[in-house]
Design a protein around this motif. Structure first.
Motif, PDB file in Angstrom:
ATOM      1  N   UNK A 228       0.833  -1.210   0.000  1.00  0.00           N
ATOM      2  CA  UNK A 228       0.000   0.000   0.000  1.00  0.00           C
ATOM      3  C   UNK A 228       0.864   1.254   0.000  1.00  0.00           C
ATOM      4  N   UNK A 229       1.928   1.223   0.796  1.00  0.00           N
ATOM      5  CA  UNK A 229       2.781   2.424   0.854  1.00  0.00           C
ATOM      6  C   UNK A 229       3.425   2.703  -0.497  1.00  0.00           C
ATOM      7  N   UNK A 230       3.698   1.642  -1.242  1.00  0.00           N
ATOM      8  CA  UNK A 230       4.364   1.837  -2.528  1.00  0.00           C
ATOM      9  C   UNK A 230       3.457   2.519  -3.548  1.00  0.00           C
ATOM     10  N   UNK A 231       2.160   2.614  -3.229  1.00  0.00           N
ATOM     11  CA  UNK A 231       1.239   3.231  -4.184  1.00  0.00           C
ATOM     12  C   UNK A 231       1.270   4.756  -4.119  1.00  0.00           C
ATOM     13  N   UNK A 232       2.077   5.297  -3.191  1.00  0.00           N
ATOM     14  CA  UNK A 232       2.095   6.760  -3.006  1.00  0.00           C
ATOM     15  C   UNK A 232       2.274   7.530  -4.329  1.00  0.00           C
ATOM     16  N   UNK A 233       3.154   7.077  -5.246  1.00  0.00           N
ATOM     17  CA  UNK A 233       3.311   7.849  -6.498  1.00  0.00           C
ATOM     18  C   UNK A 233       2.026   7.905  -7.327  1.00  0.00           C
ATOM     19  N   UNK A 234       1.046   7.078  -6.977  1.00  0.00           N
ATOM     20  CA  UNK A 234      -0.187   7.061  -7.770  1.00  0.00           C
ATOM     21  C   UNK A 234      -1.247   8.003  -7.205  1.00  0.00           C
ATOM     22  N   UNK A 235      -0.855   8.830  -6.231  1.00  0.00           N
ATOM     23  CA  UNK A 235      -1.838   9.729  -5.600  1.00  0.00           C
ATOM     24  C   UNK A 235      -2.680  10.500  -6.629  1.00  0.00           C
ATOM     25  N   UNK A 236      -2.076  11.006  -7.748  1.00  0.00           N
ATOM     26  CA  UNK A 236      -2.895  11.764  -8.703  1.00  0.00           C
ATOM     27  C   UNK A 236      -4.040  10.951  -9.308  1.00  0.00           C
ATOM     28  N   UNK A 237      -3.966   9.642  -9.269  1.00  0.00           N
ATOM     29  CA  UNK A 237      -5.059   8.830  -9.828  1.00  0.00           C
ATOM     30  C   UNK A 237      -6.263   8.774  -8.897  1.00  0.00           C
ATOM     31  N   UNK A 238      -6.068   9.222  -7.644  1.00  0.00           N
ATOM     32  CA  UNK A 238      -7.169   9.303  -6.678  1.00  0.00           C
ATOM     33  C   UNK A 238      -7.905   7.968  -6.513  1.00  0.00           C
ATOM     34  N   UNK A 239      -7.132   6.889  -6.394  1.00  0.00           N
ATOM     35  CA  UNK A 239      -7.733   5.566  -6.234  1.00  0.00           C
ATOM     36  C   UNK A 239      -8.344   5.435  -4.841  1.00  0.00           C
ATOM     37  N   UNK A 240      -9.455   4.740  -4.740  1.00  0.00           N
ATOM     38  CA  UNK A 240     -10.037   4.419  -3.429  1.00  0.00           C
ATOM     39  C   UNK A 240      -9.482   3.051  -3.025  1.00  0.00           C
TER      40      UNK A 240
END
Ligand code: GTP
Length: 326
Positions: free
Chosen positions: A111-123
């Motif tokens: 989950x932490x590795x998903x930080x670069x994907x913040x602009x995708x606004x995933x739930x």
């Protein structure tokens, strides 16, 4: 306004029923517009082959250095590729992207590795499978079980047909009393409840912790020599279970019937083998088994039956990353 795409990490210990739950879910009409990422695209990609049998699901494979952990750069790349390809094709965004984690991975670092994907606004949320027949015992040996349960917003008690659910419910309740517990006996109802929309969790902040190594766990590849007959294959698997006892965690792979040429899916959770199941399109699948065991080396497995026409080696997952957005 377009709904946010959900990112669901499907976690759960080895053999606890993640792929089965996902296949049950993919058969439901409400699973439309789901993309699946499978964290195991080695030479013997069993989960990918099983999910592919469900139909034309947009599916991406993560191939990385360890069959039990998630190397998460691949993940960020793969999610971006799925989203972008979909946009390019002029299709609406996926409703959800499901990553089936490997049975020994911990959700936190993923989950932490998903930080670069913040602009995708995933739930983002975690759904964890908890095997009614084995979870309490596994939790005694592997603290990954507690990590997987602790991270869950939904805990799905699987295999209620094999054992009472009391021990698994108690374990889940002790570790994560806030999670929604799914206790459905009916498999379609279980899958529906497991993936029902739920309030998303925030992405954990902070740097990514490395996945811990699993010093007691070996992942081995077993192949049969050309002279091996059908009985040799069956006998060896029976000997394997007797030899390893509770050190055997998981077996999965494909065996070919030398007479008919049919390819069969073979699976065991612990020493409990499911009946081999024929695979359509099996001629393209490699014949080999992945054996995951605790406190056992390749050398140990070679003495299961030294006379058997069987080759045992450490398992090396594939390195290539394939991404097949649909
Ligand atoms: N009796 C019973 N068997 C189940 C159930 N769910 C899964 N299984 C069986 O358990 C075995 C493992 O199931 P999988 O869905 O492959 O488990 P997994 O968590 O994806 O396994 P890994 O990817 O290896 O960690 C298979 O033989 C399934 O048929 C269930 O509800 N009841």
């Amino acid at each position: 306004m377009t709904a946010r795409t959900e990112f669901i990490l499907l976690a759960g210990f080895l053999g606890s029923g993640k792929t089965s739950l996902l296949v049950d879910w993919l058969a439901l009409p409400e699973a439309a517009q789901t993309a699946v990422i499978v964290n195991e695209a080695g030479e013997i990609d069993v989960d990918g082959a099983i999910i592919a049998e469900s139909g034309t699901i947009p599916m991406a494979m993560l191939a990385n250095g360890c069959v039990c952990c998630s190397l998460t750069n691949d993940l960020v790349f793969t999610i971006r590729a799925l989203v972008e390809e979909r946009e390019k094709a002029g299709l609406p965004p996926f409703r959800r992207i499901v990553l089936e984690g490997s049975g020994l991975s911990r959700p936190g670092p993923i989950l932490r590795s998903l930080a670069p994907l913040a602009p995708l606004n995933l739930a983002v949320r975690v759904v964890t499978t908890c095997d009614a027949s084995q979870a309490a015992e596994q939790a005694r040996h592997f603290d990954e079980v507690a990590s997987q349960l602790a991270a869950a917003s939904t805990i799905v008690i699987t295999k209620p047909d094999l054992a009472g659910t009391g021990a698994a419910e108690a374990l889940a309740g002790a570790i994560n009393p806030l999670a929604t517990l799914v206790l459905e006996q009916d498999r379609a109802a279980r899958a529906r409840a497991a993936f029902a929309p739920a309030p998303p969790a925030a992405l954990p902040a902070g740097p990514m912790a490395p996945e811990r190594a699993h010093p007691r766990v070996s992942v081995l590849r077993v192949a049969f020599a050309p002279e091996a007959g059908w009985e040799d294959r069956l006998d060896w698997m029976e000997d394997l279970a007797a030899f390893c006892g509770d050190r055997l965690l998981r077996v999965k792979g494909f065996i070919r019937h030398p007479g008919t040429g049919a390819t069969l899916l073979v699976q065991a959770v612990g020493t409990l083998f499911s009946p081999p199941a024929p695979m359509s399109g099996g001629q393209d699948l490699p014949e080999a088994l992945v054996v995951i065991a605790r406190d056992l080396s390749a050398q140990d497995l070679r003495v299961v039956n030294p006379a058997a026409p069987v080759l045992v080696a450490p398992y090396r997952p594939g390195k290539a990353l394939t991404c097949v957005p649909g």
